[in-house]
Design a protein around this motif. Structure first.
Motif, PDB file in Angstrom:
ATOM      1  N   ARG A  76     -19.322 -11.425   6.613  1.00 11.96           N
ATOM      2  CA  ARG A  76     -18.239 -11.710   5.650  1.00 11.96           C
ATOM      3  C   ARG A  76     -18.720 -11.472   4.219  1.00 11.96           C
ATOM      4  O   ARG A  76     -19.932 -11.536   3.961  1.00 11.96           O
ATOM      5  N   PRO A  77     -17.795 -11.227   3.303  1.00 13.59           N
ATOM      6  CA  PRO A  77     -18.194 -11.139   1.897  1.00 13.59           C
ATOM      7  C   PRO A  77     -18.732 -12.502   1.441  1.00 13.59           C
ATOM      8  O   PRO A  77     -18.157 -13.533   1.804  1.00 13.59           O
ATOM      9  N   VAL A  78     -19.791 -12.510   0.695  1.00  8.35           N
ATOM     10  CA  VAL A  78     -20.350 -13.764   0.195  1.00  8.35           C
ATOM     11  C   VAL A  78     -20.044 -13.886  -1.292  1.00  8.35           C
ATOM     12  O   VAL A  78     -20.516 -13.084  -2.096  1.00  8.35           O
ATOM     13  N   ALA A  79     -19.209 -14.892  -1.631  1.00  5.90           N
ATOM     14  CA  ALA A  79     -18.843 -15.111  -3.033  1.00  5.90           C
ATOM     15  C   ALA A  79     -19.381 -16.448  -3.537  1.00  5.90           C
ATOM     16  O   ALA A  79     -19.741 -16.584  -4.693  1.00  5.90           O
ATOM     17  N   THR A  80     -19.415 -17.428  -2.642  1.00  8.95           N
ATOM     18  CA  THR A  80     -19.853 -18.772  -3.048  1.00  8.95           C
ATOM     19  C   THR A  80     -20.910 -19.276  -2.070  1.00  8.95           C
ATOM     20  O   THR A  80     -21.131 -18.677  -1.007  1.00  8.95           O
ATOM     21  N   ILE A  81     -21.484 -20.396  -2.411  1.00 12.13           N
ATOM     22  CA  ILE A  81     -22.528 -20.981  -1.562  1.00 12.13           C
ATOM     23  C   ILE A  81     -21.999 -21.274  -0.150  1.00 12.13           C
ATOM     24  O   ILE A  81     -22.725 -21.141   0.829  1.00 12.13           O
ATOM     25  N   ASP A  82     -20.721 -21.629  -0.052  1.00  9.74           N
ATOM     26  CA  ASP A  82     -20.154 -21.933   1.271  1.00  9.74           C
ATOM     27  C   ASP A  82     -20.205 -20.728   2.208  1.00  9.74           C
ATOM     28  O   ASP A  82     -20.268 -20.883   3.431  1.00  9.74           O
ATOM     29  N   ASP A  83     -20.169 -19.547   1.629  1.00  7.13           N
ATOM     30  CA  ASP A  83     -20.171 -18.333   2.459  1.00  7.13           C
ATOM     31  C   ASP A  83     -21.518 -18.047   3.126  1.00  7.13           C
ATOM     32  O   ASP A  83     -21.615 -17.212   4.019  1.00  7.13           O
ATOM     33  N   PHE A  84     -22.583 -18.734   2.651  1.00  7.51           N
ATOM     34  CA  PHE A  84     -23.903 -18.545   3.272  1.00  7.51           C
ATOM     35  C   PHE A  84     -23.988 -19.226   4.635  1.00  7.51           C
ATOM     36  O   PHE A  84     -24.867 -18.927   5.436  1.00  7.51           O
ATOM     37  N   LYS A  85     -23.063 -20.161   4.847  1.00  6.86           N
ATOM     38  CA  LYS A  85     -23.181 -21.071   5.988  1.00  6.86           C
ATOM     39  C   LYS A  85     -23.390 -20.354   7.323  1.00  6.86           C
ATOM     40  O   LYS A  85     -22.558 -19.553   7.746  1.00  6.86           O
ATOM     41  N   GLY A  86     -24.528 -20.668   7.917  1.00  2.56           N
ATOM     42  CA  GLY A  86     -24.817 -20.170   9.263  1.00  2.56           C
ATOM     43  C   GLY A  86     -25.208 -18.709   9.352  1.00  2.56           C
ATOM     44  O   GLY A  86     -25.520 -18.218  10.444  1.00  2.56           O
ATOM     45  N   LEU A  87     -25.212 -17.983   8.243  1.00  2.71           N
ATOM     46  CA  LEU A  87     -25.579 -16.557   8.305  1.00  2.71           C
ATOM     47  C   LEU A  87     -27.061 -16.428   8.686  1.00  2.71           C
ATOM     48  O   LEU A  87     -27.919 -17.074   8.080  1.00  2.71           O
ATOM     49  N   LYS A  88     -27.321 -15.571   9.661  1.00  3.86           N
ATOM     50  CA  LYS A  88     -28.715 -15.328  10.072  1.00  3.86           C
ATOM     51  C   LYS A  88     -29.301 -14.271   9.127  1.00  3.86           C
ATOM     52  O   LYS A  88     -28.951 -13.090   9.216  1.00  3.86           O
ATOM     53  N   ILE A  89     -30.134 -14.737   8.216  1.00  2.00           N
ATOM     54  CA  ILE A  89     -30.669 -13.853   7.176  1.00  2.00           C
ATOM     55  C   ILE A  89     -32.160 -13.613   7.384  1.00  2.00           C
ATOM     56  O   ILE A  89     -32.932 -14.576   7.517  1.00  2.00           O
ATOM     57  N   ARG A  90     -32.540 -12.358   7.413  1.00  2.00           N
ATOM     58  CA  ARG A  90     -33.976 -12.054   7.453  1.00  2.00           C
ATOM     59  C   ARG A  90     -34.545 -12.284   6.054  1.00  2.00           C
ATOM     60  O   ARG A  90     -33.971 -11.829   5.075  1.00  2.00           O
ATOM     61  N   GLN A  99     -24.296 -20.945 -10.396  1.00  2.00           N
ATOM     62  CA  GLN A  99     -24.836 -22.251 -10.799  1.00  2.00           C
ATOM     63  C   GLN A  99     -24.927 -23.189  -9.595  1.00  2.00           C
ATOM     64  O   GLN A  99     -25.885 -23.952  -9.460  1.00  2.00           O
ATOM     65  N   GLU A 100     -23.948 -23.107  -8.688  1.00  2.00           N
ATOM     66  CA  GLU A 100     -24.011 -23.952  -7.479  1.00  2.00           C
ATOM     67  C   GLU A 100     -25.218 -23.585  -6.631  1.00  2.00           C
ATOM     68  O   GLU A 100     -25.837 -24.438  -6.001  1.00  2.00           O
ATOM     69  N   MET A 101     -25.532 -22.315  -6.608  1.00  2.00           N
ATOM     70  CA  MET A 101     -26.704 -21.865  -5.846  1.00  2.00           C
ATOM     71  C   MET A 101     -27.987 -22.351  -6.523  1.00  2.00           C
ATOM     72  O   MET A 101     -28.917 -22.813  -5.870  1.00  2.00           O
ATOM     73  N   VAL A 102     -28.024 -22.247  -7.852  1.00  5.31           N
ATOM     74  CA  VAL A 102     -29.191 -22.720  -8.618  1.00  5.31           C
ATOM     75  C   VAL A 102     -29.416 -24.209  -8.314  1.00  5.31           C
ATOM     76  O   VAL A 102     -30.548 -24.632  -8.023  1.00  5.31           O
ATOM     77  N   ASP A 103     -28.343 -24.988  -8.335  1.00  7.68           N
ATOM     78  CA  ASP A 103     -28.464 -26.430  -8.093  1.00  7.68           C
ATOM     79  C   ASP A 103     -28.935 -26.718  -6.674  1.00  7.68           C
ATOM     80  O   ASP A 103     -29.727 -27.633  -6.449  1.00  7.68           O
ATOM     81  N   ALA A 104     -28.468 -25.930  -5.726  1.00  6.60           N
ATOM     82  CA  ALA A 104     -28.822 -26.172  -4.318  1.00  6.60           C
ATOM     83  C   ALA A 104     -30.308 -25.921  -4.044  1.00  6.60           C
ATOM     84  O   ALA A 104     -30.908 -26.589  -3.203  1.00  6.60           O
ATOM     85  N   VAL A 105     -30.897 -24.963  -4.737  1.00  7.89           N
ATOM     86  CA  VAL A 105     -32.308 -24.645  -4.451  1.00  7.89           C
ATOM     87  C   VAL A 105     -33.284 -25.459  -5.315  1.00  7.89           C
ATOM     88  O   VAL A 105     -34.484 -25.456  -5.060  1.00  7.89           O
ATOM     89  N   LYS A 106     -32.764 -26.185  -6.291  1.00  6.83           N
ATOM     90  CA  LYS A 106     -33.625 -26.944  -7.209  1.00  6.83           C
ATOM     91  C   LYS A 106     -34.598 -27.882  -6.474  1.00  6.83           C
ATOM     92  O   LYS A 106     -35.795 -27.901  -6.788  1.00  6.83           O
ATOM     93  N   PRO A 107     -34.118 -28.668  -5.490  1.00  8.83           N
ATOM     94  CA  PRO A 107     -35.057 -29.566  -4.795  1.00  8.83           C
ATOM     95  C   PRO A 107     -36.186 -28.801  -4.094  1.00  8.83           C
ATOM     96  O   PRO A 107     -37.297 -29.330  -3.959  1.00  8.83           O
ATOM     97  N   VAL A 108     -35.916 -27.593  -3.660  1.00  9.29           N
ATOM     98  CA  VAL A 108     -36.953 -26.787  -2.987  1.00  9.29           C
ATOM     99  C   VAL A 108     -38.053 -26.446  -3.991  1.00  9.29           C
ATOM    100  O   VAL A 108     -39.244 -26.546  -3.690  1.00  9.29           O
TER     101      VAL A 108
END
Ligand code: KDG
Length: 338
Positions: free
Chosen positions: A161-175, A304-313
């Motif tokens: 699927r097209p990825v526009a927001t953080i929700d679109d990453f859900k469950g995608l198998k990414i190498r 920005q939502e993606m930036v916030d999501a990875v901050k704890p990592v």
């Protein structure tokens, strides 16, 4: 002809035409071969840069150093080739810093997502003190780093699927590349990441073992990923530098003049490669769309939502990378934008 034996019989045989100075240079010319291997194919700016390096070195050493170039992982994947340099069974490779981080954890500082806002900041940080300091650490791993080349900003592709927001990453198998921080960052974004060598990637996408991957447009286009991927988004989530690595055992065996030629050639070819990368990126994105891929722009809010999501990592990894290095890089990034 240039490779013929010149000044044969150096050493202690003195003949009238033996120069009085520079006795060493009268020794028989020994041809040294550098085998250079990369993961990308022969269409990629990385390979074109390597060919430039070869031309410079062979010309400037009058053929005393020969560079053999291998692309498409012909000599192995990035990790295997880096190990071969340590063992002295290969002389050059140009891996992503994400792979080097498996040898020297401090290099993972460049795996921090959304670290560099643009290429100019990357240039300033990599070419500055922190960048140099990291290159010096390579000696402990029997490697010599002759500057940074540019892989560039990584963008996400997938076949679901097209990825526009953080929700679109859900469950995608990414190498992802074989790097712990990348893995954790993709988990934090909601994806289902799998680390894998680049040499395995095309088949994995073709067979559906993974839904997607992330790489700069040049790689996506020139490696023909559009044949097995439908959607591309300008996530620009990580800027991947490459390091021009030489086997330390080999480098130490060169004369000082040869070391200088090889070093300067690596920097000059790097600048050439970096320019080519930048000049072609927009064209490669247009080509991907012409090949039928959908292109999705990530809005500042969505990013920005993606930036916030990875901050704890990032916070979790800071100790592992080394707080001093992380702080130094963040400071250099800030200074580069003043
Ligand atoms: O030669 C370097 C490439 O193998 C490497 O940079 C590819 O970025 C890459 C990846 O995704 O493994």
């Amino acid at each position: 002809l240039a490779l013929g034996i010149v000044g044969c019989g150096g050493g202690d045989t003195t003949t009238p035409d033996t120069p009085q100075t520079g006795g060493d240079t009268a020794a028989p010319t020994e041809v040294k071969t550098m085998r250079a291997g990369i993961g990308l194919n022969d269409q990629h700016p990385q390979y074109k840069g390597l060919v430039k390096f070869k031309e410079l070195v062979e010309e400037q050493t009058n053929g005393a150093i020969i560079v053999e170039t291998y692309h498409s992982g012909q000599l192995g994947d990035d990790r295997t080739m880096t190990e071969a340099l340590q063992l002295g069974s290969q002389e050059i490779t140009i891996p992503s810093t994400a792979v080097i981080a498996n040898f020297i954890p401090e290099f993972s500082v460049f795996d921090i997502p959304f670290l560099f806002p643009n290429e100019e900041v990357a240039d300033a940080v990599l070419g500055g003190e922190v960048g140099e300091d990291l290159l010096e650490r390579l000696a402990d791993q029997r490697l010599v780093g002759l500057g940074y080349w540019e892989n560039g900003f990584r963008d996400l592709t997938n076949s679901v699927r097209p990825v526009a927001t953080i929700d679109d990453f859900k469950g995608l198998k990414i190498r992802t590349m074989e790097n712990q921080l990348h893995l954790e960052a993709f988990r934090a974004l909601g994806a289902n990441p799998t680390p894998m060598a680049f040499t395995e990637l095309f088949a994995a996408m073709q067979q559906g073992t993974v839904d997607g991957q992330e790489n700069p447009y040049a790689t996506i286009y020139l490696q023909k990923f559009f044949e097995v991927q439908d959607h591309v988004s300008d996530t620009h989530h990580i800027y991947s530098p490459w390091v021009f690595l030489v086997s330390k055992a080999f480098f130490d065996g060169l004369t000082p003049e040869q070391q200088e030629i090889v070093t300067n050639a690596a920097y000059e070819a790097g600048a050439y490669q970096r320019n080519m990368n930048r000049e072609t990126a927009a064209e490669y994105l247009a080509n991907l769309q012409a090949e039928g891929m959908t292109f999705t722009e990530i809005t500042p809010e969505a990013r920005q939502e993606m930036v916030d999501a990875v901050k704890p990592v990032i916070d979790r990894f800071a100790d592992q990378i080394g707080r001093d290095v992380v702080d130094a890089v963040f400071q250099a990034v800030a200074e580069a934008q003043q």
